[in-house]
Write an enzyme that holds these catalytic residues in place. Sequence first.
Site, PDB file in Angstrom:
ATOM      1  N   ASP A   1     -27.845 -18.639  -7.311  1.00 35.08           N
ATOM      2  CA  ASP A   1     -28.746 -18.943  -8.426  1.00 35.08           C
ATOM      3  C   ASP A   1     -29.046 -20.438  -8.492  1.00 35.08           C
ATOM      4  O   ASP A   1     -29.845 -20.886  -9.314  1.00 35.08           O
ATOM      5  CB  ASP A   1     -28.202 -18.423  -9.756  1.00 35.08           C
TER       6      ASP A   1
ATOM      7  N   GLU B   1     -14.913 -23.927  -6.847  1.00 37.16           N
ATOM      8  CA  GLU B   1     -15.815 -25.075  -6.875  1.00 37.16           C
ATOM      9  C   GLU B   1     -15.216 -26.217  -7.684  1.00 37.16           C
ATOM     10  O   GLU B   1     -14.780 -26.021  -8.822  1.00 37.16           O
ATOM     11  CB  GLU B   1     -17.180 -24.688  -7.455  1.00 37.16           C
TER      12      GLU B   1
END
Length: 266
Positions: free
Chosen positions: A45, A181
């Site tokens: 996304d 992340e």
Amino acid sequence: MPAITLTTLQGLKHKGETITMLTCYDATFAHLASQAGVEVLLVGDSLGMVLQGHDSTLPVSVADMAYHTACVKRGNQGALIIADLPFMAGATAEQALLNCTTLMQAGAHMVKLEGGAWLGSTVRLLTERGIPVCVHLGLTPQSVNLIGGYKVQGREQAQARQLCDAAHALEQAGAAMIVLECVPSALAHDVTRAAQVPVIGIGAGNATDGQVLVLHDMLGLSLTGRVPKFVKNFMAGQPDITSALRAYVGAVKDRSFPASEHGFNA
């Protein structure tokens, strides 16, 4: 290359061979990246920022994701395709099932969900229905407004423990892959060693089972000029994009990328 499956990736983890992943949004780059040896194409996304020009991933819709997943499928030459479930598309387990079905029918082999341990029931439902799940922990861009920006996660002991617990719980619920992340390298090492499934890092050091970058970042392309610490420009010194893609694959495979300067300390 032979078609990459979850079994392939599990085998790479067990052999200690690093897994290569890049974001991808169209047929041309899907063809180039998979031909260059990238094993996993993530229809992220992040397209909301690098393709659509938004300042976050939040405006991206399921229809956007399905469109770009279908484009990637048409150009893919054997890589495993993961599609992001966008913001609020999995607010309930039932919504997640419906929207993940759309992404799988568009060509994804797996879906990626951002969140924490609370995703357990959704992961279990999707897995039981035949939809492989990758969970995204640490810095989760869909929660950028809640966490106050793009900050390293897991530096505090309690937060690190919570992340480890979430990774374990979600693997037990059926998650077949984990993305970490922007977490300290030592924490990513601990999660990777504890997990039985592949762990892919971005800004998480080089002890994970694999690495992922945003395609545009690794090609040195940016709308804002701001380059995250964990990014390396693989176009530098290369004659063409295919060479840059191969350089990325090679650097991930021999663990020269990421180097220490690309990671974070606790």
